[in-house]
Design a protein around this motif. Structure first.
Motif, PDB file in Angstrom:
ATOM      1  N   ARG A 214       3.704   4.324  -3.297  1.00 24.67           N
ATOM      2  CA  ARG A 214       3.614   2.790  -3.682  1.00 24.67           C
ATOM      3  C   ARG A 214       3.422   1.854  -2.551  1.00 24.67           C
ATOM      4  N   CYS A 215       2.126   1.954  -2.093  1.00 26.77           N
ATOM      5  CA  CYS A 215       1.730   1.141  -0.935  1.00 26.77           C
ATOM      6  C   CYS A 215       0.212   1.062  -1.054  1.00 26.77           C
ATOM      7  N   ALA A 216      -0.420   0.328  -0.041  1.00 25.35           N
ATOM      8  CA  ALA A 216      -1.772   0.126  -0.146  1.00 25.35           C
ATOM      9  C   ALA A 216      -2.430   1.211  -0.103  1.00 25.35           C
ATOM     10  N   THR A 217      -1.904   2.150   0.969  1.00 24.22           N
ATOM     11  CA  THR A 217      -2.492   3.338   1.065  1.00 24.22           C
ATOM     12  C   THR A 217      -2.620   4.434   0.020  1.00 24.22           C
TER      13      THR A 217
ATOM     14  N   TRP B 149      -2.525   3.181  -3.257  1.00 24.44           N
ATOM     15  CA  TRP B 149      -3.405   2.810  -4.226  1.00 24.44           C
ATOM     16  C   TRP B 149      -5.007   3.337  -3.791  1.00 24.44           C
ATOM     17  N   ALA B 150      -5.230   3.049  -2.395  1.00 24.86           N
ATOM     18  CA  ALA B 150      -6.510   3.482  -2.036  1.00 24.86           C
ATOM     19  C   ALA B 150      -6.834   4.798  -2.052  1.00 24.86           C
TER      20      ALA B 150
END
Length: 131
Positions: free
Chosen positions: A32-35, A37-38
């Protein structure tokens, strides 16, 4: 035509989920972070790409595969979106907890439910393409 389409999409799925998925994607696609999602969206894009290539090859070489471009684009978008959603892991966990499968989940069952959900999404895409 449905059977040919399903086999093509399933091949694309298997390629994207196993030999083409990186260790980083597998480890972080539910974070649950940008990493996270990427990793998740890159993995889903791999699914869209492999399924698109499989469908294109099938349309070129198989007599029973004829595709509508708008329907194919919609089916590929569905494959990417559904794959990204399922791979966040919480939908499978929630399903298993609410259907009395929590013990099975702790013993490796989540991977089977995950793959079943992906196959269901592929079947729906193949049905739309064949209609």
């Amino acid at each position: 035509m449905f059977a040919s389409l399903f086999v093509l999409l399933y091949l694309g799925h298997l390629l994207a989920d196993y030999p083409l998925q990186t260790d980083h994607q597998a480890a972080h696609k539910a974070d649950r972070c940008a990493t996270g999602w990427a990793a998740n969206l890159t993995h889903a894009a791999t699914h869209v790409t492999t399924c698109a290539v499989a469908l294109a090859l099938g349309a070129l070489v198989l007599d029973d595969v004829a595709l509508s471009l708008p329907v194919a684009v919609t089916a590929l978008a569905w494959i990417g979106a559904s794959h990204a959603f399922i791979d966040r892991r919480w939908p499978v966990a929630r399903w298993m907890n609410r259907t009395g499968q929590a013990s099975w989940a702790k013993h490796g069952g989540a991977a089977h439910v995950d793959q079943t959900a992906h196959v269901l999404a592929l079947v729906l895409a193949a049905l739309a393409l064949a209609a």
